[in-house]
Design a protein around this motif. Structure first.
Motif, PDB file in Angstrom:
ATOM      1  N   ILE A  65       0.931  -1.157   0.055  1.00  0.00           N
ATOM      2  CA  ILE A  65      -0.168  -0.328  -0.336  1.00  0.00           C
ATOM      3  C   ILE A  65       0.752   1.398   0.193  1.00  0.00           C
ATOM      4  N   PRO A  66       1.944   1.165   0.735  1.00  0.00           N
ATOM      5  CA  PRO A  66       2.574   2.563   0.746  1.00  0.00           C
ATOM      6  C   PRO A  66       3.221   2.428  -0.146  1.00  0.00           C
ATOM      7  N   VAL A  67       4.424   1.577  -0.596  1.00  0.00           N
ATOM      8  CA  VAL A  67       4.700   1.196  -1.716  1.00  0.00           C
ATOM      9  C   VAL A  67       4.411   2.392  -3.016  1.00  0.00           C
ATOM     10  N   SER A  68       3.324   1.724  -3.290  1.00  0.00           N
ATOM     11  CA  SER A  68       2.351   1.822  -4.969  1.00  0.00           C
ATOM     12  C   SER A  68       2.119   3.029  -4.409  1.00  0.00           C
ATOM     13  N   GLN A  69       1.457   3.856  -3.231  1.00  0.00           N
ATOM     14  CA  GLN A  69       0.732   5.208  -3.238  1.00  0.00           C
ATOM     15  C   GLN A  69       2.043   6.084  -3.378  1.00  0.00           C
ATOM     16  N   VAL A  70       3.082   5.328  -3.380  1.00  0.00           N
ATOM     17  CA  VAL A  70       3.859   6.681  -3.212  1.00  0.00           C
ATOM     18  C   VAL A  70       4.647   6.608  -4.694  1.00  0.00           C
ATOM     19  N   PHE A  71       5.177   5.734  -5.200  1.00  0.00           N
ATOM     20  CA  PHE A  71       5.377   5.088  -6.091  1.00  0.00           C
ATOM     21  C   PHE A  71       4.969   6.113  -8.014  1.00  0.00           C
ATOM     22  N   SER A  86      13.790   7.323  -0.798  1.00  0.00           N
ATOM     23  CA  SER A  86      14.043   8.032  -0.316  1.00  0.00           C
ATOM     24  C   SER A  86      12.667   8.127   0.511  1.00  0.00           C
ATOM     25  N   SER A  87      11.578   8.492  -0.517  1.00  0.00           N
ATOM     26  CA  SER A  87       9.810   8.459   0.078  1.00  0.00           C
ATOM     27  C   SER A  87       9.633   7.413   0.236  1.00  0.00           C
ATOM     28  N   LEU A  92       7.847   3.595   4.208  1.00  0.00           N
ATOM     29  CA  LEU A  92       8.215   2.161   4.587  1.00  0.00           C
ATOM     30  C   LEU A  92       8.863   1.938   6.379  1.00  0.00           C
ATOM     31  N   LYS A  93       9.899   2.823   6.553  1.00  0.00           N
ATOM     32  CA  LYS A  93      10.059   3.497   7.724  1.00  0.00           C
ATOM     33  C   LYS A  93       9.194   3.519   8.831  1.00  0.00           C
ATOM     34  N   MET A 144      21.497  -0.358   1.499  1.00  0.00           N
ATOM     35  CA  MET A 144      20.198  -1.483   2.374  1.00  0.00           C
ATOM     36  C   MET A 144      18.452  -1.257   1.812  1.00  0.00           C
ATOM     37  N   PRO A 145      17.868  -2.299   1.934  1.00  0.00           N
ATOM     38  CA  PRO A 145      16.546  -2.448   1.218  1.00  0.00           C
ATOM     39  C   PRO A 145      15.606  -1.667   1.936  1.00  0.00           C
ATOM     40  N   LEU A 146      14.790  -1.483   1.784  1.00  0.00           N
ATOM     41  CA  LEU A 146      13.806  -0.182   1.988  1.00  0.00           C
ATOM     42  C   LEU A 146      13.352  -0.324   3.255  1.00  0.00           C
ATOM     43  N   GLY A 147      12.954   0.591   4.370  1.00  0.00           N
ATOM     44  CA  GLY A 147      12.292   0.649   5.823  1.00  0.00           C
ATOM     45  C   GLY A 147      13.223  -0.204   6.310  1.00  0.00           C
TER      46      GLY A 147
END
Length: 219
Positions: A65-71, A86-87, A92-93, A144-147
């Protein structure tokens, strides 16, 4: 059902039937956290995102959900992938529990098709291959991976890769590497994947490379 609804809603916004892109997500991995998103850059070119969330089932689906919204919102504004990465990381963090993160690769191919800007964190090596020459460039994960990292420690630096006509970028999660082919106990592995890719590209079998890898894996 809820997980399926979340994923289907997310993927509906992704660009469909793009002639320059082929993707495959096995039915077995529908809820293993893998996600592929595609969007046009209004200023020219194409954005692609491949992500692999930790976890399975609904928990992994919710991370989309957050990934697709930002993308999609940032792609619509033609934002550089440094800022998109960055966003995504910031979102995700704050959104995911500490034990979850997303190994990912973001790519922007410019409109002429002669450059690929890449941010990669935590995914296996990707490959740029040229018909008749095989793999010409190994695109390694540099971050590093996201989040995982806080905003002030996150590295959004991207790599620029020059492309020639006919070049293709092959990106994948560890699903194919850690999986085992039918009736085999041994993992498929990076060596076998690279051999399958190189042999077909060296023969100039352009349209058969992608399907050939899946054939070798006996999916």
């Amino acid at each position: 059902e809820m997980g399926r609804h979340v994923l289907n809603h997310t993927l509906k916004r992704s660009l469909q039937n793009c002639p320059n892109v082929k993707s495959y997500l096995s039915s077995m991995s529908t809820f293993n956290g893998d996600i592929f998103l595609l969007a046009e850059n209004p200023s020219g070119g194409l954005y692609a995102f491949l992500g692999d969330f930790t976890g399975h089932g609904l928990a992994a689906a919710i991370g989309t959900i957050p990934v697709s919204q930002v993308f999609f919102s940032m792609c619509e504004k033609s934002m550089p992938i440094m800022e998109i990465a960055s966003s995504m990381n910031k979102s995700l963090k704050s959104f995911l529990p500490e034990y979850m993160f997303c190994a990912a690769m973001l790519v922007h191919v410019t409109e002429p098709g002669d450059k690929a800007l890449v941010w990669s964190g935590g995914l296996p090596d990707a490959y740029i291959a040229r018909p008749g020459e095989g793999v010409t460039t190994v695109v390694k994960s540099r971050h590093m991976p996201l989040g995982i990292l806080d905003e002030d420690k996150f590295n959004s630096e991207v790599e620029l890769h020059e492309l020639q006509r006919g070049d293709k970028l092959y990106v994948f999660t560890d699903g194919i590497l850690e999986g085992s082919a039918e009736q085999e106990d041994e993992m498929y592995g990076e060596r076998r994947l690279l051999d399958s890719l190189s042999q077909r590209v060296n023969k100039g079998a352009d349209g058969e490379v992608f399907d050939g890898i899946l054939e070798d894996y006996h999916i």
